[in-house]
Design a protein around this motif. Structure first.
Motif, PDB file in Angstrom:
ATOM      1  N   GLU A  57      50.075  82.821  20.492  1.00 58.12           N
ATOM      2  CA  GLU A  57      50.124  81.999  19.283  1.00 58.12           C
ATOM      3  C   GLU A  57      48.829  82.115  18.487  1.00 58.12           C
ATOM      4  O   GLU A  57      48.848  82.164  17.250  1.00 58.12           O
ATOM      5  N   LYS A  58      47.707  82.194  19.180  1.00 58.06           N
ATOM      6  CA  LYS A  58      46.419  82.330  18.497  1.00 58.06           C
ATOM      7  C   LYS A  58      46.293  83.695  17.835  1.00 58.06           C
ATOM      8  O   LYS A  58      45.741  83.816  16.732  1.00 58.06           O
ATOM      9  N   TYR A  59      46.806  84.730  18.497  1.00 56.63           N
ATOM     10  CA  TYR A  59      46.755  86.074  17.922  1.00 56.63           C
ATOM     11  C   TYR A  59      47.608  86.137  16.656  1.00 56.63           C
ATOM     12  O   TYR A  59      47.180  86.671  15.624  1.00 56.63           O
ATOM     13  N   ILE A  60      48.805  85.568  16.714  1.00 52.53           N
ATOM     14  CA  ILE A  60      49.681  85.548  15.543  1.00 52.53           C
ATOM     15  C   ILE A  60      49.033  84.748  14.413  1.00 52.53           C
ATOM     16  O   ILE A  60      49.053  85.161  13.247  1.00 52.53           O
ATOM     17  N   ALA A  61      48.446  83.610  14.758  1.00 51.77           N
ATOM     18  CA  ALA A  61      47.773  82.796  13.742  1.00 51.77           C
ATOM     19  C   ALA A  61      46.621  83.563  13.100  1.00 51.77           C
ATOM     20  O   ALA A  61      46.373  83.458  11.889  1.00 51.77           O
ATOM     21  N   THR A  62      45.927  84.353  13.917  1.00 53.03           N
ATOM     22  CA  THR A  62      44.833  85.173  13.397  1.00 53.03           C
ATOM     23  C   THR A  62      45.348  86.179  12.379  1.00 53.03           C
ATOM     24  O   THR A  62      44.785  86.335  11.285  1.00 53.03           O
ATOM     25  N   LEU A  63      46.431  86.871  12.728  1.00 53.74           N
ATOM     26  CA  LEU A  63      46.992  87.871  11.815  1.00 53.74           C
ATOM     27  C   LEU A  63      47.549  87.234  10.544  1.00 53.74           C
ATOM     28  O   LEU A  63      47.444  87.808   9.458  1.00 53.74           O
ATOM     29  N   CYS A  64      48.139  86.060  10.687  1.00 52.66           N
ATOM     30  CA  CYS A  64      48.765  85.397   9.536  1.00 52.66           C
ATOM     31  C   CYS A  64      47.766  84.589   8.706  1.00 52.66           C
ATOM     32  O   CYS A  64      48.149  83.966   7.711  1.00 52.66           O
ATOM     33  N   SER A  65      46.496  84.607   9.110  1.00 51.58           N
ATOM     34  CA  SER A  65      45.478  83.869   8.350  1.00 51.58           C
ATOM     35  C   SER A  65      45.097  84.591   7.053  1.00 51.58           C
ATOM     36  O   SER A  65      44.447  84.022   6.189  1.00 51.58           O
ATOM     37  N   THR A  66      45.494  85.839   6.947  1.00 45.45           N
ATOM     38  CA  THR A  66      45.270  86.587   5.710  1.00 45.45           C
ATOM     39  C   THR A  66      46.620  86.955   5.110  1.00 45.45           C
ATOM     40  O   THR A  66      47.575  87.192   5.840  1.00 45.45           O
ATOM     41  N   LYS A  67      46.670  86.982   3.778  1.00 48.31           N
ATOM     42  CA  LYS A  67      47.936  87.257   3.103  1.00 48.31           C
ATOM     43  C   LYS A  67      47.827  88.450   2.165  1.00 48.31           C
ATOM     44  O   LYS A  67      46.728  88.856   1.785  1.00 48.31           O
ATOM     45  N   PHE A  68      48.981  88.990   1.813  1.00 44.89           N
ATOM     46  CA  PHE A  68      49.041  90.096   0.876  1.00 44.89           C
ATOM     47  C   PHE A  68      49.038  89.553  -0.555  1.00 44.89           C
ATOM     48  O   PHE A  68      49.058  88.337  -0.763  1.00 44.89           O
ATOM     49  N   GLN A  69      49.014  90.438  -1.508  1.00 40.40           N
ATOM     50  CA  GLN A  69      48.950  90.009  -2.909  1.00 40.40           C
ATOM     51  C   GLN A  69      50.137  89.153  -3.316  1.00 40.40           C
ATOM     52  O   GLN A  69      50.032  88.310  -4.208  1.00 40.40           O
ATOM     53  N   ASP A  70      51.278  89.356  -2.691  1.00 38.43           N
ATOM     54  CA  ASP A  70      52.462  88.551  -3.018  1.00 38.43           C
ATOM     55  C   ASP A  70      52.494  87.238  -2.238  1.00 38.43           C
ATOM     56  O   ASP A  70      53.517  86.553  -2.213  1.00 38.43           O
ATOM     57  N   LYS A  71      51.367  86.888  -1.597  1.00 38.05           N
ATOM     58  CA  LYS A  71      51.192  85.625  -0.864  1.00 38.05           C
ATOM     59  C   LYS A  71      51.986  85.570   0.445  1.00 38.05           C
ATOM     60  O   LYS A  71      52.101  84.507   1.065  1.00 38.05           O
ATOM     61  N   LYS A  72      52.497  86.690   0.878  1.00 41.20           N
ATOM     62  CA  LYS A  72      53.258  86.722   2.127  1.00 41.20           C
ATOM     63  C   LYS A  72      52.354  87.122   3.291  1.00 41.20           C
ATOM     64  O   LYS A  72      51.395  87.871   3.121  1.00 41.20           O
ATOM     65  N   VAL A 102      51.940  88.828   7.284  1.00 42.68           N
ATOM     66  CA  VAL A 102      52.473  90.009   7.948  1.00 42.68           C
ATOM     67  C   VAL A 102      53.773  89.680   8.678  1.00 42.68           C
ATOM     68  O   VAL A 102      54.680  90.519   8.767  1.00 42.68           O
ATOM     69  N   ARG A 103      53.894  88.469   9.172  1.00 39.88           N
ATOM     70  CA  ARG A 103      55.144  88.071   9.823  1.00 39.88           C
ATOM     71  C   ARG A 103      56.300  88.082   8.820  1.00 39.88           C
ATOM     72  O   ARG A 103      57.392  88.603   9.110  1.00 39.88           O
ATOM     73  N   GLU A 104      56.052  87.549   7.645  1.00 42.37           N
ATOM     74  CA  GLU A 104      57.094  87.515   6.615  1.00 42.37           C
ATOM     75  C   GLU A 104      57.468  88.922   6.160  1.00 42.37           C
ATOM     76  O   GLU A 104      58.650  89.232   5.953  1.00 42.37           O
ATOM     77  N   LYS A 105      56.471  89.776   6.045  1.00 41.63           N
ATOM     78  CA  LYS A 105      56.733  91.170   5.671  1.00 41.63           C
ATOM     79  C   LYS A 105      57.548  91.879   6.756  1.00 41.63           C
ATOM     80  O   LYS A 105      58.467  92.651   6.459  1.00 41.63           O
ATOM     81  N   PHE A 106      57.182  91.609   7.996  1.00 37.92           N
ATOM     82  CA  PHE A 106      57.901  92.193   9.128  1.00 37.92           C
ATOM     83  C   PHE A 106      59.372  91.804   9.102  1.00 37.92           C
ATOM     84  O   PHE A 106      60.260  92.646   9.299  1.00 37.92           O
ATOM     85  N   GLU A 107      59.635  90.545   8.870  1.00 37.62           N
ATOM     86  CA  GLU A 107      61.006  90.033   8.913  1.00 37.62           C
ATOM     87  C   GLU A 107      61.878  90.569   7.783  1.00 37.62           C
ATOM     88  O   GLU A 107      63.102  90.469   7.844  1.00 37.62           O
ATOM     89  N   GLU A 108      61.264  91.158   6.761  1.00 35.76           N
ATOM     90  CA  GLU A 108      62.015  91.747   5.657  1.00 35.76           C
ATOM     91  C   GLU A 108      62.502  93.162   5.962  1.00 35.76           C
ATOM     92  O   GLU A 108      63.326  93.707   5.236  1.00 35.76           O
ATOM     93  N   GLN A 109      61.985  93.744   7.046  1.00 34.74           N
ATOM     94  CA  GLN A 109      62.296  95.136   7.368  1.00 34.74           C
ATOM     95  C   GLN A 109      63.531  95.234   8.267  1.00 34.74           C
ATOM     96  O   GLN A 109      63.515  94.793   9.412  1.00 34.74           O
ATOM     97  N   ASP A 110      64.596  95.822   7.735  1.00 32.76           N
ATOM     98  CA  ASP A 110      65.856  95.924   8.479  1.00 32.76           C
ATOM     99  C   ASP A 110      65.739  96.763   9.747  1.00 32.76           C
ATOM    100  O   ASP A 110      66.496  96.564  10.692  1.00 32.76           O
ATOM    101  N   ILE A 111      64.801  97.703   9.761  1.00 33.85           N
ATOM    102  CA  ILE A 111      64.698  98.590  10.928  1.00 33.85           C
ATOM    103  C   ILE A 111      64.321  97.838  12.203  1.00 33.85           C
ATOM    104  O   ILE A 111      64.496  98.345  13.309  1.00 33.85           O
ATOM    105  N   PHE A 112      63.806  96.612  12.048  1.00 37.75           N
ATOM    106  CA  PHE A 112      63.414  95.833  13.221  1.00 37.75           C
ATOM    107  C   PHE A 112      64.504  94.857  13.662  1.00 37.75           C
ATOM    108  O   PHE A 112      64.234  93.972  14.482  1.00 37.75           O
ATOM    109  N   ASP A 113      65.698  95.001  13.128  1.00 39.25           N
ATOM    110  CA  ASP A 113      66.802  94.126  13.529  1.00 39.25           C
ATOM    111  C   ASP A 113      66.972  94.164  15.054  1.00 39.25           C
ATOM    112  O   ASP A 113      66.995  95.244  15.661  1.00 39.25           O
ATOM    113  N   GLY A 114      67.081  92.998  15.648  1.00 35.30           N
ATOM    114  CA  GLY A 114      67.197  92.911  17.105  1.00 35.30           C
ATOM    115  C   GLY A 114      65.863  92.669  17.790  1.00 35.30           C
ATOM    116  O   GLY A 114      65.815  92.434  18.998  1.00 35.30           O
ATOM    117  N   TYR A 115      64.779  92.752  17.016  1.00 36.03           N
ATOM    118  CA  TYR A 115      63.430  92.526  17.561  1.00 36.03           C
ATOM    119  C   TYR A 115      62.747  91.401  16.806  1.00 36.03           C
ATOM    120  O   TYR A 115      62.761  91.372  15.572  1.00 36.03           O
TER     121      TYR A 115
END
Length: 298
Positions: A14-29, A31-44
């Motif tokens: 949880e701390k590692y994920i929080a660390t990664l999500c503490s910074t955002k992209f220009q669209d304010k999203k 990395v978790r949100e960006k990941f979830e938009e990618q269809d190739i990761f369906d099932g993961y």
């Protein structure tokens, strides 16, 4: 060479994920949100990919590659260099606290204090599976191996460990990585030496030898371990000279004189590393352990 014995608990995940999500992209999203938009990761799930075991990564690559992923897009999402690298390095510095290079066990990679009082770390993080070819694993925790700059940049570079059958299963995080059990330093002496009496470290050879298989031969060659350890024969030379100066009888005399237990004196004089020791705590620990056995000090 050295296993990374590290349990990443749910709290640390949880701390590692929080660390990664503490910074955002220009669209304010995140990395978790960006990941979830990618269809190739369906099932993961996000957690599945970011905390995937080394063995599971190999099968995962095969599953993703057949989907012909847009790697340029993935490189912008899993952007290690310049975006996530400082955050990840601080996390590993705090929670894993690496002391030595796990690939070679030659160099310290510990944290030090700079002139201005700021804490710096000497380790680099190597992507065991190349982030350029497989960007979707660029931030996966068990794909990030703390190591020295020699092993990372000067030797391994972008050598594709995943695509080499002799290297793909040598991730130090892997439970199957049994280099220490399978490979040992052997002590070889020139013909000039008699009864372990040596006059020069040049009379010594300390090659790494693997019994009954060649599972790690390519690993030894890639990291140039025999060549690099050959420059440190003075460690073995000193151990052998101490063995001459402090035979069993002398060690027992010191015990009687000082009251310090015999085994403790022996350990301090020879800087002994035994099978119960954590080899990840100091450089040359495997060399010292293996040679101590060769000299019958353990």
């Amino acid at each position: 060479m050295i296993n990374i014995d590290f349990e990443i608990t749910q709290e640390l995940k949880e701390k590692y994920i929080a660390t990664l999500c503490s910074t955002k992209f220009q669209d304010k999203k995140t990395v978790r949100e960006k990941f979830e938009e990618q269809d190739i990761f369906d099932g993961y799930s996000f957690d599945d990919v970011f905390f995937m075991t080394p063995k599971r990564m190999i099968a995962f690559i095969e599953e993703i590659e057949v989907k012909n992923p847009d790697k340029e897009t993935l490189k912008t999402i899993f952007k290690y260099d310049g975006k996530f690298q400082p955050l990840i390095a601080k996390f590993i510095e705090k929670y894993l606290d690496p002391k030595v290079c796990y690939y070679c066990n030659i160099d310290y990679v510990n944290v030090y204090e700079s002139n201005n009082g700021e804490l710096k770390n000497k380790f680099t993080l190597d992507h065991f599976i190349d982030k350029g070819s497989y960007p979707y694993l660029a931030l996966s925790f068990f794909n990030l191996v703390p190591c020295c700059s020699v092993c990372n940049s000067k030797i391994k570079g972008t050598i594709s460990f995943y695509e080499d059958e002799k290297l793909k299963y040598t991730n130090p995080y892997s439970k199957e990585f049994d280099f220490d059990q399978k490979v040992h330093f052997k002590l070889l002496l020139s013909d000039k030496c008699q009864d372990l009496h040596i006059k020069s470290k040049e009379d010594i050879a300390i090659p790494l030898k693997e019994k009954y298989s060649d599972k790690y031969q390519k690993y030894i060659e890639v990291f140039k371990l025999n060549e690099r350890y050959s420059a440190h024969k003075d460690i073995v030379y000193d151990m052998m000279k101490n063995a001459e100066l402090y035979p069993e009888s002398r060690l027992k005399e010191l015990q009687d004189l000082t009251g310090i237990p015999y085994q403790q004196i022996k350990k301090e004089i020879f800087h002994l590393i035994d099978d119960e020791s954590d080899l990840a705590q100091e450089p040359f620990s495997k060399l010292r352990k293996d040679i101590a056995k060769e000299l019958q000090l353990l």
